[in-house]
Design a protein around this motif. Structure first.
Motif, PDB file in Angstrom:
ATOM      1  N   UNK A   1       0.820  -1.211   0.000  1.00  0.00           N
ATOM      2  CA  UNK A   1       0.000   0.000   0.000  1.00  0.00           C
ATOM      3  C   UNK A   1       0.855   1.263   0.000  1.00  0.00           C
ATOM      4  N   UNK A   2       2.060   1.199   0.568  1.00  0.00           N
ATOM      5  CA  UNK A   2       2.894   2.400   0.589  1.00  0.00           C
ATOM      6  C   UNK A   2       3.319   2.840  -0.806  1.00  0.00           C
ATOM      7  N   UNK A   3       3.275   1.936  -1.781  1.00  0.00           N
ATOM      8  CA  UNK A   3       3.685   2.270  -3.138  1.00  0.00           C
ATOM      9  C   UNK A   3       2.544   2.876  -3.966  1.00  0.00           C
ATOM     10  N   UNK A   4       1.326   2.792  -3.484  1.00  0.00           N
ATOM     11  CA  UNK A   4       0.183   3.235  -4.289  1.00  0.00           C
ATOM     12  C   UNK A   4       0.235   4.728  -4.603  1.00  0.00           C
ATOM     13  N   UNK A   5       0.513   5.626  -3.625  1.00  0.00           N
ATOM     14  CA  UNK A   5       0.584   7.049  -3.985  1.00  0.00           C
ATOM     15  C   UNK A   5       1.658   7.349  -5.024  1.00  0.00           C
ATOM     16  N   UNK A   6       2.813   6.710  -4.902  1.00  0.00           N
ATOM     17  CA  UNK A   6       3.871   6.922  -5.877  1.00  0.00           C
ATOM     18  C   UNK A   6       3.436   6.439  -7.256  1.00  0.00           C
ATOM     19  N   UNK A   7       2.820   5.265  -7.310  1.00  0.00           N
ATOM     20  CA  UNK A   7       2.386   4.713  -8.590  1.00  0.00           C
ATOM     21  C   UNK A   7       1.290   5.577  -9.216  1.00  0.00           C
ATOM     22  N   UNK A   8       0.371   6.087  -8.397  1.00  0.00           N
ATOM     23  CA  UNK A   8      -0.683   6.951  -8.930  1.00  0.00           C
ATOM     24  C   UNK A   8      -0.094   8.240  -9.499  1.00  0.00           C
ATOM     25  N   UNK A   9       0.872   8.811  -8.781  1.00  0.00           N
ATOM     26  CA  UNK A   9       1.523  10.025  -9.283  1.00  0.00           C
ATOM     27  C   UNK A   9       2.285   9.743 -10.563  1.00  0.00           C
ATOM     28  N   UNK A  10       2.877   8.559 -10.649  1.00  0.00           N
ATOM     29  CA  UNK A  10       3.585   8.161 -11.865  1.00  0.00           C
ATOM     30  C   UNK A  10       2.640   8.100 -13.055  1.00  0.00           C
ATOM     31  N   UNK A  11       1.463   7.526 -12.845  1.00  0.00           N
ATOM     32  CA  UNK A  11       0.487   7.392 -13.921  1.00  0.00           C
ATOM     33  C   UNK A  11       0.036   8.754 -14.440  1.00  0.00           C
ATOM     34  N   UNK A  12      -0.282   9.660 -13.528  1.00  0.00           N
ATOM     35  CA  UNK A  12      -0.751  10.995 -13.921  1.00  0.00           C
ATOM     36  C   UNK A  12       0.360  11.762 -14.640  1.00  0.00           C
ATOM     37  N   UNK A  13       1.571  11.700 -14.103  1.00  0.00           N
ATOM     38  CA  UNK A  13       2.686  12.441 -14.695  1.00  0.00           C
ATOM     39  C   UNK A  13       3.053  11.898 -16.064  1.00  0.00           C
ATOM     40  N   UNK A  14       2.952  10.584 -16.236  1.00  0.00           N
ATOM     41  CA  UNK A  14       3.285   9.976 -17.524  1.00  0.00           C
ATOM     42  C   UNK A  14       2.390  10.517 -18.639  1.00  0.00           C
ATOM     43  N   UNK A  15       1.140  10.796 -18.313  1.00  0.00           N
ATOM     44  CA  UNK A  15       0.207  11.358 -19.289  1.00  0.00           C
ATOM     45  C   UNK A  15       0.495  12.835 -19.532  1.00  0.00           C
ATOM     46  N   UNK A  16       0.870  13.559 -18.468  1.00  0.00           N
ATOM     47  CA  UNK A  16       1.098  15.004 -18.591  1.00  0.00           C
ATOM     48  C   UNK A  16       2.437  15.348 -19.220  1.00  0.00           C
ATOM     49  N   UNK A  17       3.415  14.453 -19.131  1.00  0.00           N
ATOM     50  CA  UNK A  17       4.771  14.761 -19.587  1.00  0.00           C
ATOM     51  C   UNK A  17       4.851  15.218 -21.042  1.00  0.00           C
TER      52      UNK A  17
END
Length: 478
Positions: free
Chosen positions: A322-338
């Motif tokens: 569960x500790x990795x979920x915020x990082x993974x969610x931020x990764x997903x959003x940033x990957x689209x915005x990059x």
């Protein structure tokens, strides 16, 4: 690769009572898309889920840190080395057949992983998994390219393919923790079986792929595998038992000899797997170096954190996942915005920002210890690690692919992804060695080293790469 010609649309019915029919071409393309999505999803989720299961694997199979490093690196090394030849194999036998072979092998290897009675058996099965994944990744995209002849439809299909990887990255740690806690670490591998069988069933409905003569650089491929494996063995075993041991010195010598042989073979081959002339271009050589550094830092940190939360902080696998979920969610959003940010500010600026963001995250993680609150680590430090990597990688990929001719794009992408996977494998080997004797101090040293490499890469990007602005809406790199 030649594309399949879509059939002509059916003539509209003269009966007003009939509902509109879905075009036959779209119906025929859907199984190919779903099969490709499932394959990309399962090879991505497997990486992140296994990281969380590592402590349980070590307990269940009585393996030490070196064994756990090989559980990760045996997969990554084969993934990295064989990806260089996967494109040629796909062209030679057809994307559908190559993808079917890869998916079938991955499914069978997952079963072998779940049933492994010893650490050695698990590592051997992971080698087979990595080889299969190396074939599946490029051929999944080739299936989409074959199924969608129209550029707009193909772009939307590739966006869905990329999203499947992002969802897998986000779901992997939580899924791995849940399966390990509620069932067993073996369930992390068994979950691949129904997905693989469904993918094979869908593949049976996909049109046979065209083939074209494509040379297979067998000597170059063997040299690449031997060199990478020998170097990784030397780093892992040398760190645990000393670099003066004959086996370690022999491995280093083998790695050097294999590297020289690889260069010699590629320089003379009529159809080289890696045309050495590519590296004379700064826009290729620099992104390959940066991709190596970026993945070394990111995957090295993920490897350490999965162990840190369970072995140092005492969290359960579910809580650690569960500790990795915020990082993974931020990764997903940033990957689209990059890509949109690159279109506005230029690729070089976005790459530098991503590298420095990732560097700040791993440097902050280096300051953590047994008494650091887990929430602080997750929210304030792990999130920049995910954001930095996702910010830099799409622009880095686009910048490199834009600098080569269209017919070299597949080769350039394979070289970049091989460099990235190799960076991840070697960082796991090195970082695992550093934490083997004293976890807190070894983790601190590893992450500070990663931060220094990333800062150097940012400086290299600023001074050597020209800034370009790719078109807005460009699909992010997987």
């Amino acid at each position: 690769m030649p594309t399949r010609t879509l059939p002509a649309p059916a003539k509209p019915s003269t009966s007003p009572s009939r509902a509109p029919r879905v075009p036959r071409g779209e119906r025929a393309s859907l199984p190919a898309l779903l099969a490709a999505l499932l394959g990309f999803f399962v090879i991505t989720v497997d990486v992140s889920a296994v990281n969380i299961a590592l402590p349980a694997v070590g307990d269940g199979l009585h393996g030490g840190m070196a064994g756990l490093q090989w559980v990760v690196d045996s997969y990554t090394l084969m993934f990295a080395a064989l990806m260089l030849s996967a494109g040629s194999l796909s062209d030679r036998i057809g994307a559908r057949r190559a993808y079917g072979w890869g998916l079938g092998l991955f499914t069978a290897a997952s079963l072998a992983c779940g049933l492994a009675p010893t650490m050695g058996a698990l590592i051997a099965a992971r080698v087979a998994q990595g080889a299969a994944a190396a074939v599946m990744l490029p051929t999944s995209l080739a299936l989409i390219r074959q199924a969608y002849a129209e550029a707009g439809e193909r772009a939307r299909a590739i966006a869905l393919w990329t999203a499947a990887g992002a969802v897998a990255l986000a779901a992997g740690p939580a899924l791995g923790g849940l399966l390990t806690s509620e069932l067993s670490w073996r369930a992390v591998f068994f979950i691949n079986l129904p997905v693989g069988l469904l993918g094979l069933a869908l593949l049976a409905r996909v049109t046979r792929s065209p083939r074209r003569p494509a040379p297979l650089d067998v000597r170059g491929q063997l040299a690449a595998v031997a060199g990478l494996a020998a170097l990784t063995f030397a780093v892992i075993e040398g760190g645990h038992g000393g670099f003066a041991r004959p086996a370690v010195l022999g491995s280093l010598a083998l790695a050097l000899a294999a590297g020289i042989a690889f260069v010699a073979v590629e320089a003379r081959a009529a159809g080289p797997m890696v045309p050495l002339a590519l590296f004379r271009r700064r826009a290729v050589a620099v992104p390959v170096t940066i991709g190596f550094t970026l993945n070394a830092a990111f995957y090295g940190a993920v490897f350490l954190l999965g162990l840190y939360f369970q072995q140092v902080r005492g969290l359960s696998p579910v809580a650690a996942g569960a500790t990795f979920v915020p990082m993974a969610a931020a990764t997903t959003v940033t990957n689209v915005a990059s890509p949109r940010l690159a279109a506005r500010f230029g690729a070089r600026a976005v790459i530098v920002a991503g590298l420095l963001t990732l560097a700040s995250g791993v440097a902050g993680l280096a300051a953590t210890g047994p008494g650091t609150p887990p929430v602080t680590v997750v929210v304030l430090l792990m999130v920049p690690v995910g954001v930095g990597g996702a910010l830099a990688m799409p622009s880095l990929t686009s910048l490199m692919l834009d600098s080569v001719a269209a017919e070299r794009a597949g080769t350039a992408a394979a070289v970049l992804n091989t460099s990235r996977q190799t960076g991840g494998a070697l960082s796991v080997a090195l970082f695992g060695t550093l934490v083997a004797r004293n976890f807190p101090s070894g983790m601190r040293l590893s992450l500070l080293l990663a931060a220094a490499l990333l800062t150097t890469a940012a400086l290299l990007t600023t001074t050597t790469l020209q800034s370009r602005r790719p078109a807005a809406g460009l699909a992010p790199s997987p």
